[in-house]
Every structure is written in structure tokens, then in C-alpha cells.
Design a protein around this motif. Sequence first.
Motif, mmCIF file in Angstrom:
data_model
loop_
_atom_site.group_PDB
_atom_site.id
_atom_site.type_symbol
_atom_site.label_atom_id
_atom_site.label_comp_id
_atom_site.label_asym_id
_atom_site.label_seq_id
_atom_site.Cartn_x
_atom_site.Cartn_y
_atom_site.Cartn_z
ATOM 1 N N GLY A 54 -6.482 4.416 5.386
ATOM 2 C CA GLY A 54 -5.067 4.097 5.504
ATOM 3 C C GLY A 54 -4.654 4.103 6.964
ATOM 4 O O GLY A 54 -5.096 4.954 7.742
ATOM 5 N N ASP A 90 -1.237 3.775 9.606
ATOM 6 C CA ASP A 90 0.213 3.759 9.791
ATOM 7 C C ASP A 90 0.565 3.092 11.118
ATOM 8 O O ASP A 90 -0.110 3.314 12.133
ATOM 9 N N CYS A 127 -3.257 -3.439 12.349
ATOM 10 C CA CYS A 127 -3.605 -2.474 11.298
ATOM 11 C C CYS A 127 -5.058 -2.652 10.857
ATOM 12 O O CYS A 127 -5.791 -1.669 10.679
ATOM 13 N N LYS A 148 8.193 2.116 9.240
ATOM 14 C CA LYS A 148 6.754 2.418 9.262
ATOM 15 C C LYS A 148 6.009 1.552 8.260
ATOM 16 O O LYS A 148 6.340 1.519 7.079
ATOM 17 N N THR A 205 2.458 0.906 6.406
ATOM 18 C CA THR A 205 1.197 1.556 6.043
ATOM 19 C C THR A 205 0.291 0.545 5.372
ATOM 20 O O THR A 205 0.704 -0.137 4.426
#
Length: 432
Positions: free
Chosen positions: A104, A106, A122, A163, A165
Motif C-alpha cells: 500500500g 500513501d 504511487c 490523501k 492510497t
Amino acid sequence: MAILPFRPLSNPDNIIAAIDIGASKTVCVIAKRVASGGHDTEEIDVVGFGQVGVSARETRADAKRAAAGAVAAAVEAAERMAKIRLRRAVVSINGKRLRSKRVGVDLNLAGAAVSTEDVVDCLHAGANFARRSGDEIIHTLPIGFTLDGENVGANPCGLIGEKLTAQVVCLSVSEGQAANLRNVLEAHDITIDRLVAGPYAAASAVLSEDEKELGVLMIDIGARTSGFAVFEGGALIKAGGVGVGGEHVTRDLAHVFGCSVAHAERVKALHGSMLSSDMDEHRLIDFPQLNEAGENLSVSRGEVTSVITPRIEELFSLVLREAISDQSAGSGAAAGLRRVVLTGGGSQLGGMCEAAERIFSMRARIGRPHGLRHAPEVSAAPGFSACIGALVSTYQKRLDEPREQGDFRIVNEANGTSGFMSGVAHWLKVNF
């Protein structure tokens, strides 16, 4: 009359090729991108196809030499059919060599809209986190995104929040294994465009989008290894492999009944099954004994089934353990999957679907690669799923190259739009 030597043409830009190097065979498929129906679209036509079988004795004696010889023969056969000289190809790598890691990531947005660069950042961060020393990342695939804790699906571009994710799955192989494959191909003046995970490629060839969305476990049963890929919500969430395949069944038969490996393979192909019936005890199969000329051992078909069944059950149990190890305990159905799809050459034993349904507690079917134009009929067999899938996935990747970063497609496949409006439209569809 003199026979002129084969002099293939140069490799044009509209040619794509895939090579699958397996333990029992090597396959090369060459296709051409052509205009379709007079419209501004294109399809792929298979123009070259080559396959070469590799015996277990050859690979055990000298695996590198056997692989190099099989690649040379398969590529040459495909080149002669296509009348080109192959310079580049995508190569599939079997599931046993894969390492799969889910991470994951963030990203703070400070109230700004999500951009395609944010999504790519990301994915890059996920790849960097997942990479281990000595590994080469071959796929970085998004599973899904959340924005301020709210699920926003596969494309968050254009949405505003604090944010972002990203859930990402990364597939990697060791740098040594990747280098070995490149050395084998470069010996024949072929450059590897990209490495593709075999199970991921096979899934591209045999799974429907609905199956991927509802949850499916695909198992590609090869000669010495079996790969698997798990999909949920339309995304790949795990891939890997186990060290059991069809050749293990063959050797079990040869060992138990004292015959040659070649004869055991023949019996497996003709009489092998996971299903038994009352009539099996009355159907006898002869096994010529090794080093005993004229001596045959006659056994019932039921005895043959009793040797095959434990090995296949072991294979399925190993896959079950590996495939759902990161999910809820229990069977595949308990872990949220709805179907198992079997493909690969080892999937063609009788009764495989019934055995899979019993062990995984969900529906099962045999997966065959979707047909390509002008492809030989043999290529529609389950044993060619990985190679055909590698070709198809490479073609799709090239279609999306102007808007694609890594393995993430900015284009929304459902409506053909891209960028900000695609992400906003997807969010509206999911939430309203």
C-alpha cells in the motif's frame, strides 16, 4: 536446380512476437498488426508459428543447451512461416520463478486533484518498496485506490482530496533468472522487449472480464511447474507457482508400474483420468517392463487412476495454500473467489474439473486461449495459453502506450475516456 538459402526479410515495426520456454516444449508466435474492416482500428494476424518439444532426458542432461536448441528451432520455424527475421520478442516466465508482493502506498495531495503523474508516482513507490536486492520487477499493477478512505475504483484521476492510497501488486524475478533468459535469446540475436509473468499472460488469454471481476483462480498446469493467478474486482491480486506439474504424474506411473517414461506418458494421454467407474476394474492396460523383453504388467484402469489422483490433489492443495495465503482461511470459495479455471497442457486429464470443484469448493472449467486470426488450430489448445496471452497482452499494451505508464492504463476501458473525466465518471458510477 539449386536451392537458394532462406533469407528472411527485415523485421518491420508492425510485427509483435512472443516466446514461451517451457520444460516440455518451446513455442514462438509471430503476429502482424493490420487494419481492420476499413476503419481506424486494427487487429493482429498470426503470420508465424513454431513449436518444438523437449524431452525430459534432454533438459536434465543439459538444461541450458536444451533450452537454446528448442528456442532456435521454434524461432526458425516461425520465421520461415512469417518470412521475416525476428529481432525482438516478449518472453513469458513461469510462475514458479515469480515473487509476488502486495503493498500500500500513501500520497499526500493537500486538497489538489489527482493527476496521472500522482498515480504513476504511487506505482513507482510501490515498485521501489517491493523490490528486494537481486530482484527485477516485471509488473507493477494497481489493485485499487482510495481517496480519504473512500474507495474510488481503478482510476482516481480528477478527484480532489487530501490523501490518495494505492494498493499495488508487484511481480518480480531474480536478476539472475532474467539474465539467463536474455543470454539464451541474445545468442540468437533476439532482444527481449519485456518479460511477462506466465500466469498473468495465460489469464489474458483464457479469462473473461466478468470472471476477473467476480473473483477467479486460474491455474496453468505445465510439465514441471504450475503457475497461478488470482483476480478479484477485475484486478490481479497475486500470482506465483508451485513445483508440481504433469511430468510428475508421468513419473509416478513409470515408477509404480515399472515402465519407461515414454510409455507412461502415452498411457497418461490415452487413459489418464481423475474419474473412476465400476467398469474401470475390468479395463486392463499393459505396461511393458523395463529391461524385461516381452514382459508386460497388466493393471486395471482403476489402478492407474489411483496413482494419478494423489499427485493432482497435491498440486491443487499446494496452489490453494499459496494462492489464498494472504486472504481469509479456508477454501477458495471461503476466500471470496467464485471460480477456478484450469489451463496448460496438464489440464487435459479427464476429471480435472470435478477434482478442482471438490478441492476448491467452487465451479471449475477448462480455459482455452481465445482464437487469433489465421492462427493454426493447435494454438487453441490449453497448452498454448501462456504464449498466446503474452502476444495478446503485448498488443493491448502497445495500443495504450500513448496514455500508459508501466502496466497502468489511464484509459477507462468501460467508456474509452481518459484522464480526469474518466476518473470522475467512474467515481460517480460507483457512488451514485
